[in-house]
Enzyme design. Structure first.
Site, mmCIF file in Angstrom:
data_model
loop_
_atom_site.group_PDB
_atom_site.id
_atom_site.type_symbol
_atom_site.label_atom_id
_atom_site.label_comp_id
_atom_site.label_asym_id
_atom_site.label_seq_id
_atom_site.Cartn_x
_atom_site.Cartn_y
_atom_site.Cartn_z
ATOM 1 N N VAL A 72 -6.830 47.491 20.405
ATOM 2 C CA VAL A 72 -7.743 47.608 19.702
ATOM 3 C C VAL A 72 -8.506 46.429 19.237
ATOM 4 O O VAL A 72 -9.803 46.021 19.251
ATOM 5 C CB VAL A 72 -7.677 48.384 18.437
ATOM 6 N N GLU A 73 -7.688 45.289 18.796
ATOM 7 C CA GLU A 73 -7.960 43.977 18.344
ATOM 8 C C GLU A 73 -8.693 43.065 19.516
ATOM 9 O O GLU A 73 -9.898 42.671 19.297
ATOM 10 C CB GLU A 73 -6.935 43.252 17.798
#
Length: 329
Positions: free
Chosen positions: A119-120
């Site tokens: 996600v990051e």
């Protein structure tokens, strides 16, 4: 408006002095004085550094419209999609031993660590294009709503740079000043980053192993419970349930107390287990989940319910996809 009209580079450039420079803004001079008094930085050193900072209006625009503010039905597909799932399986396979070691040491499952990194930064592929010093300084002095937070992070960044002997003008990160594969803010970098590959240094931008160990260490530091449930589906009746909707705090109501407010779940969860209620907005009606301590811990990485749910759902998809691929071999 720029922090300084004439930028003249980083202090490490020997003999570099401005032919003519505008004075720094008073609030930046005050900040410099505080850093000199509290941490022993040199006044001229910091004036040179901040003289090279450039104000970035696009950063203010970006942080004022975060992706997490989208409704769930728009936010979810950005992170729960075939590309992220396949990338997560590949990441896990490529770093299986390191992920297993992190789980053994910190109790955080491989899929959760993988999903956070997915996600990051899409598994380290997108670590940010902004100079961290520009981002933090812009937000510290031109974003009043969270100026105190970003001034603290700017202080931590200067300390981090000194500790690591880093060229702080050339480190790139997110528009919020987050750094490296796991996107740690400077305070988290100093507090939770670790040398997990054993090479004698901490490098969250160049070492995937350090990133994996640091994510696990971060979650453990906020109370991750080994084997603990993250969320379970729920159903609601009436309107009383709104009093127990997640508001950023650690779960404090028991499952039984929440049940009495019209919230039900088919999952077998002890009645005295602390929980909170999550509401996600969809086009065809909202969905509800009970969240537990480990959900709260994920929100310490990013305070958004959407973010934490995306991490958990991506983690589940990655785990199932990987298990399926292993069975086929």
């Amino acid at each position: 408006m720029r922090l300084l009209l004439y930028a003249f580079g980083f202090l490490a450039i020997a003999g570099s002095t401005p032919a003519m420079a505008e004075p720094l803004r008073p609030e930046i001079e005050t900040f410099i004085g505080e850093m000199v008094a509290r941490h022993g930085f040199g006044q001229a050193e910091l004036e040179n550094i901040f003289g090279a900072v450039k104000f970035q209006p696009t950063i203010i625009d970006a942080i004022s419209r975060p992706a997490t503010s989208r409704p769930w039905h728009e936010f979810r597909p950005v992170f729960i999609n075939p590309r992220r799932i396949t990338g997560g399986v590949d990441f896990w396979n490529n770093h299986a031993a390191t992920l297993e070691r992190a789980r053994a040491e910190f109790g955080v499952p491989e899929e959760i660590i993988t999903a956070i990194i997915g996600v990051e930064t899409t598994y380290g592929g997108q670590i940010g294009k902004h100079r961290v010093l520009d981002a933090l300084t812009t937000l510290a002095f031109d974003y009043p709503r969270r100026a105190a937070f970003f001034r603290d992070e700017l202080e931590q960044y200067l300390l981090l740079g000194r500790e690591q002997g880093a060229d702080i003008l050339n480190i790139k990160g997110s528009y919020a000043g987050a750094i490296g594969i796991p996107q740690f803010m400077p305070s988290s970098y100093r507090r939770n980053a670790m040398d997990f590959d054993g090479d004698g240094k901490v490098d969250l931008s160049g070492s995937t192993a350090d990133a994996i160990g640091s994510v696990a260490n971060y979650l453990k530091s906020f109370g991750w419970e080994t084997g603990g449930t993250v969320v379970v589906p729920a159903m609601v009746n009436g309107e009383s349930y709104r009093s127990v909707l997640f508001a950023g705090s650690k779960p404090s109501y028991t499952v039984e107390e929440i049940r009495k407010l019209g919230v039900m779940t088919r999952a077998d969860i002890p009645r005295d287990h602390p929980a909170t209620l999550l509401e996600l907005v969809n086009k065809s009606g909202n969905e509800y989940w009970l969240g537990f301590n480990n959900f709260f811990v994920i929100t310490r990485y990013n305070r958004s319910v959407h973010y934490a749910m995306a991490v958990w759902q991506l983690a589940e998809e990655i785990r199932m996809a990987r298990n399926s691929s292993l069975k086929q071999k």
